[in-house]
Write an enzyme that holds these catalytic residues in place. Structure first.
Site, short mmCIF file in Angstrom:
data_model
loop_
_atom_site.label_atom_id
_atom_site.label_comp_id
_atom_site.label_asym_id
_atom_site.label_seq_id
_atom_site.Cartn_x
_atom_site.Cartn_y
_atom_site.Cartn_z
N LYS A 14 4.21 9.17 8.81
CA LYS A 14 3.89 8.54 10.11
C LYS A 14 4.84 8.98 11.24
CE LYS A 14 0.83 5.30 8.07
NZ LYS A 14 0.72 4.26 7.07
N ASP A 68 9.22 2.89 -0.13
CA ASP A 68 8.16 3.53 0.64
C ASP A 68 8.38 3.12 2.09
OD1 ASP A 68 5.93 4.32 1.97
OD2 ASP A 68 4.49 3.49 0.53
N TYR A 104 0.85 -1.19 0.00
CA TYR A 104 0.00 0.00 0.00
C TYR A 104 0.88 1.23 0.00
CZ TYR A 104 -3.37 3.51 1.65
OH TYR A 104 -4.16 4.62 1.77
C1 LIG Z 1 0.22 4.74 5.67
C2 LIG Z 1 1.04 4.49 4.49
C3 LIG Z 1 1.01 5.36 3.38
C4 LIG Z 1 0.06 6.51 3.28
O1 LIG Z 1 0.31 7.48 4.24
P1 LIG Z 1 -0.88 8.51 4.61
O2 LIG Z 1 -0.23 9.44 5.58
O3 LIG Z 1 -1.98 7.69 5.18
O4 LIG Z 1 -1.27 9.18 3.36
C5 LIG Z 1 1.87 5.10 2.33
N1 LIG Z 1 2.71 4.06 2.36
C6 LIG Z 1 2.77 3.22 3.42
C7 LIG Z 1 3.74 2.10 3.40
C8 LIG Z 1 1.92 3.39 4.50
O5 LIG Z 1 1.95 2.53 5.50
#
Ligand SMILES: *Cc1c(COP(=O)(O)O)cnc(C)c1O
Length: 427
Positions: A267, A239, A144
């Site tokens: 995060k 990511d 994701y």
């Molecule tokens: C949570 C998450 C996102 C998206 O971040 P948001 O702040 O919710 O837009 C993207 N990549 C990873 C791996 C995530 O866990």
């Protein structure tokens, strides 16, 4: 437990907001029942509006590595608040946060701060396309990367849980630029590069996929990604929105020594306020506006309150260096739950890395998104319910990762492990 006040609020919320929530994963659709409302959060505990105290393993879905409402973060935000909430000009806090990210994350020489993980991945993709003048992107099933149009294909928990792996509203042409491959399969990747010569701008990957349960890379897999990208003139994008600052100060790239070209962050970096970031080699980053042709912007980017929270969160990580201790706690809970499952005769896999762990009810180790979805998910809602009714909040989906914070002490870990073990015995 009585959840009446939460129920009343949820009935109001349903009339005001689609599904009563502002992010779909917060709905309890896959575990049954309705979400509770939180009144306040302190350390590793949530207090619901109904007055229940819950040991929290959701950690606001990743950011709360120090637990909730940490006094250091609160006082740093208060200091910033005193000076104003947003300036629309550069502010000194941006320098402090950027400096920490560059010092800590191996691949990052320059950084652009934004407001969410989604913005960070979206901008990484645009930058990779701008830099390579190619259009195709490779992503992996179960990873994701936020709700970016072209990345919302086979995208893990939120999409899986709700049963529509692809979103409506995304033109087929966008998705057509995205090649989706199985994780942990270098042969598939090699074949994709062969089939699309000089067309692939980059690969985006959660180096430890954590949005489809938790999946760990086979030995040599990330190194293989790096090599294939370099050979084919494509950019490797990590990511690390979930893993960055959580598994090590410099994320998975520090742990493994595999250096991506671009990194998306979020995060933990915001200390509980909205922050995202992308970073990489200076020559790549300088392709962003105002220096280069790749446009990226944000009215509230570098917001002083958000920067202050992030600075305090990262400083705490530097001072406490909690990684080994969180890993020890992760193993403690892992061993307890594996013992309980064994005694009960239930097949359980419990991948764990540092402060992250998840439960797969499966006979065999889960190495890909497809294997994660093949694991048995019908036991999870029962375990979730038992945990909640006994004061432990797990993520409300079988496909999410649980998070330990520095605020979980050993006694709390043991208490939660006992509740979850009893839950497993009752499955
Ligand atoms: C949570 C998450 C996102 C998206 O971040 P948001 O702040 O919710 O837009 C993207 N990549 C990873 C791996 C995530 O866990």
């Amino acid at each position: 437990m009585n959840w009446k006040r939460s129920e009343d609020l949820f009935q109001q919320a349903l009339k005001l907001m689609p599904g009563g929530v502002n992010s779909p994963v917060r709905a309890f659709r896959s575990v049954g029942g309705n979400p509770f409302f939180t009144e306040r959060a302190e350390g590793c505990m949530l207090t619901t509006v109904d007055g229940h105290q819950l040991i929290d393993f959701v950690g606001t879905w990743g950011p709360a590595i120090h637990g909730h409402n940490h006094p250091r973060i609160r006082s740093k935000v208060a200091e910033a608040l005193d000076k104003g909430t947003s300036f629309g000009t550069p502010n000194p806090y941006e320098i402090q946060l950027a400096q920490r990210v560059i010092d800590w994350v191996p691949s990052v020489e320059k950084v652009r701060l934004c407001n969410s993980g989604t913005e960070a991945t979206m901008s990484c993709i645009r930058l990779a396309r701008g830099a390579t003048k190619r259009s195709k992107i490779i992503k992996f099933e179960g990873c994701y990367h936020g709700h970016v149009d072209s990345l919302l294909v086979k995208a893990g928990s939120g999409a899986l849980t709700l049963g529509h792996p692809d979103s409506a509203g995304i033109p087929a042409g966008f998705a057509a630029e995205t090649i989706v491959l199985p994780y942990n399969d270098l042969a598939a990747l090699e074949a994709a590069f062969k089939a699309n010569p000089e067309q692939i701008a980059g690969i985006i990957v959660e180096p430890y996929p954590a949005n489809c349960g938790l999946i760990l890379p086979d030995a040599g897999y990330l190194e293989g990604l790096r090599e294939l990208c370099s050979q084919n003139g494509s950019l490797l994008i990590f990511d690390e929105v979930m893993t960055g600052f959580r598994l090590a100060r410099g994320g998975v790239q520090e742990l493994t020594g595999v250096t991506p070209d671009l990194t998306a962050m979020g995060k933990v970096i915001g200390g509980g306020l909205p922050v995202g970031a992308l970073g990489g080699k200076a020559e790549l980053m300088d392709l962003l506006a105002p220096l280069g042709p790749v446009y990226q912007a944000g009215t509230l980017s570098g917001n002083p309150l958000a920067m202050a929270a992030g600075i305090a969160a990262l400083d705490l990580l530097e001072e406490t260096d909690p990684y080994a201790d969180m890993d020890r706690k992760g193993q403690r809970i892992r061993n307890a739950l594996l013992d309980a499952a064994k005694a009960k005769g239930i097949p359980l896999q419990l991948p764990q890395a540092g402060s992250m762990f998840c439960l797969f009810f499966s006979e065999t180790a889960v190495r890909s998104g497809a294997e994660a979805t093949a694991s048995s998910v019908n036991l999870f809602p029962k375990l979730f319910r038992h945990a909640l009714e006994n004061g432990v909040f797990l993520p409300p989906s079988a496909y999410e990762t649980c998070f330990i914070a520095t605020a979980h002490d050993d006694a709390t870990i043991d208490q939660a492990a006992e509740v979850l073990s009893e839950g497993i015995r009752r499955l």
